[in-house]
Motif scaffolding. Structure first.
Motif, PDB file in Angstrom:
ATOM      1  N   TYR A  52       0.765  -1.113  -0.009  1.00 31.63           N
ATOM      2  CA  TYR A  52      -0.190  -0.065  -0.066  1.00 31.63           C
ATOM      3  C   TYR A  52       0.560   1.268   0.035  1.00 31.63           C
ATOM      4  O   TYR A  52       2.014   1.232   0.832  1.00 31.63           O
ATOM      5  CB  TYR A  52      -0.765  -0.123   1.236  1.00 31.63           C
ATOM      6  N   SER A  53       0.428   2.335  -0.698  1.00 33.27           N
ATOM      7  CA  SER A  53       1.252   3.447  -0.801  1.00 33.27           C
ATOM      8  C   SER A  53       0.143   4.699  -0.667  1.00 33.27           C
ATOM      9  O   SER A  53      -0.720   4.688  -1.306  1.00 33.27           O
ATOM     10  CB  SER A  53       1.970   3.540  -1.846  1.00 33.27           C
ATOM     11  N   PRO A  54       0.422   5.614   0.020  1.00 32.42           N
ATOM     12  CA  PRO A  54       1.467   5.837   1.032  1.00 32.42           C
ATOM     13  C   PRO A  54       0.921   4.608   2.333  1.00 32.42           C
ATOM     14  O   PRO A  54      -0.318   4.160   2.359  1.00 32.42           O
ATOM     15  CB  PRO A  54       1.528   6.857   1.802  1.00 32.42           C
ATOM     16  N   SER A  55       1.665   4.297   3.229  1.00 32.48           N
ATOM     17  CA  SER A  55       1.500   3.556   4.398  1.00 32.48           C
ATOM     18  C   SER A  55       0.336   4.198   5.297  1.00 32.48           C
ATOM     19  O   SER A  55       0.366   5.267   5.270  1.00 32.48           O
ATOM     20  CB  SER A  55       2.493   3.319   5.286  1.00 32.48           C
ATOM     21  N   GLY A  56      -0.521   3.140   5.728  1.00 35.97           N
ATOM     22  CA  GLY A  56      -1.625   3.581   6.190  1.00 35.97           C
ATOM     23  C   GLY A  56      -1.635   3.644   7.754  1.00 35.97           C
ATOM     24  O   GLY A  56      -2.406   4.354   8.596  1.00 35.97           O
ATOM     25  N   ASN A  57      -0.931   2.765   8.498  1.00 35.06           N
ATOM     26  CA  ASN A  57      -0.846   2.568   9.844  1.00 35.06           C
ATOM     27  C   ASN A  57       0.186   3.501  10.306  1.00 35.06           C
ATOM     28  O   ASN A  57       1.241   3.229  10.562  1.00 35.06           O
ATOM     29  CB  ASN A  57      -0.519   1.342  10.106  1.00 35.06           C
ATOM     30  N   VAL A  58      -0.181   4.633  10.975  1.00 32.41           N
ATOM     31  CA  VAL A  58       0.573   5.847  11.419  1.00 32.41           C
ATOM     32  C   VAL A  58       0.236   6.192  12.553  1.00 32.41           C
ATOM     33  O   VAL A  58      -1.122   6.790  12.836  1.00 32.41           O
ATOM     34  CB  VAL A  58       0.807   7.056  10.310  1.00 32.41           C
TER      35      VAL A  58
END
Length: 167
Positions: free
Chosen positions: A155-161
């Motif tokens: 996935y881009s951009p990463s979702g788990n932030v």
């Protein structure tokens, strides 16, 4: 002037009455992701062939080495990753992705990582990556070897932030 919709996006938008066998597994995976996102009024993901290629390379590496686990973050900067593994030829794509979707039952909207009814974000990590509004593109790959089939989605951009409202 004509408007062209990418084939995989067009397939993802097909009505639910189209038999799953009539769609490629890639289109099914994208459609499953986007149905979950629609429930939260999150924009649909677009298929990204570059991410799919990277996912394929990593799935192939797991087949080749027999090592299971996430790729090093340094090898996929700015990308999130979901992994699935099961007995070779025993699962359909809806069952593979469905495992991640099943985490919905433990998901609680909130600020990441405080988004799980169990208190452990890992219990909903695949699901939160699927529905994160930060992510706009996805690419997946399936590889089998020996006794195992591997599904890798990038996935881009990463979702788990940390600190971001989910979804």
């Amino acid at each position: 002037m004509s408007c062209r919709i990418p084939l995989l996006l067009a397939l993802a938008l097909l009505p639910a009455t189209v038999p799953a066998a009539a769609q490629s597994w890639e289109a099914q995976a994208l459609a499953l992701h986007n149905r979950e996102r629609a429930a939260f009024r999150v924009a649909p993901l677009a298929w990204d062939f570059g991410l799919a290629g990277a996912a394929d390379a990593y799935a192939n590496e797991m087949v080749r080495t027999g090592r299971w686990g996430h790729s090093p973050k340094a090898t996929r900067p700015g990308q999130g990753e979901n992994l699935w593994m099961g007995t070779v030829n025993a699962y359909r794509i809806d069952e593979m992705v469905g495992g991640w979707i099943g985490e919905r039952r433990l998901f609680r909207p909130g600020v990441f990582p405080e988004v799980s009814a169990t208190g452990n974000w890992i219990d909903v990590g695949h699901y939160t990556q699927m529905v994160s509004s930060r992510s706009t593109r996805v690419g997946c790959a399936i590889r089998s070897g020996g006794r195992w089939t591997y599904l890798v989605c990038r996935y881009s951009p990463s979702g788990n932030v940390d600190g971001r409202v989910m979804p």
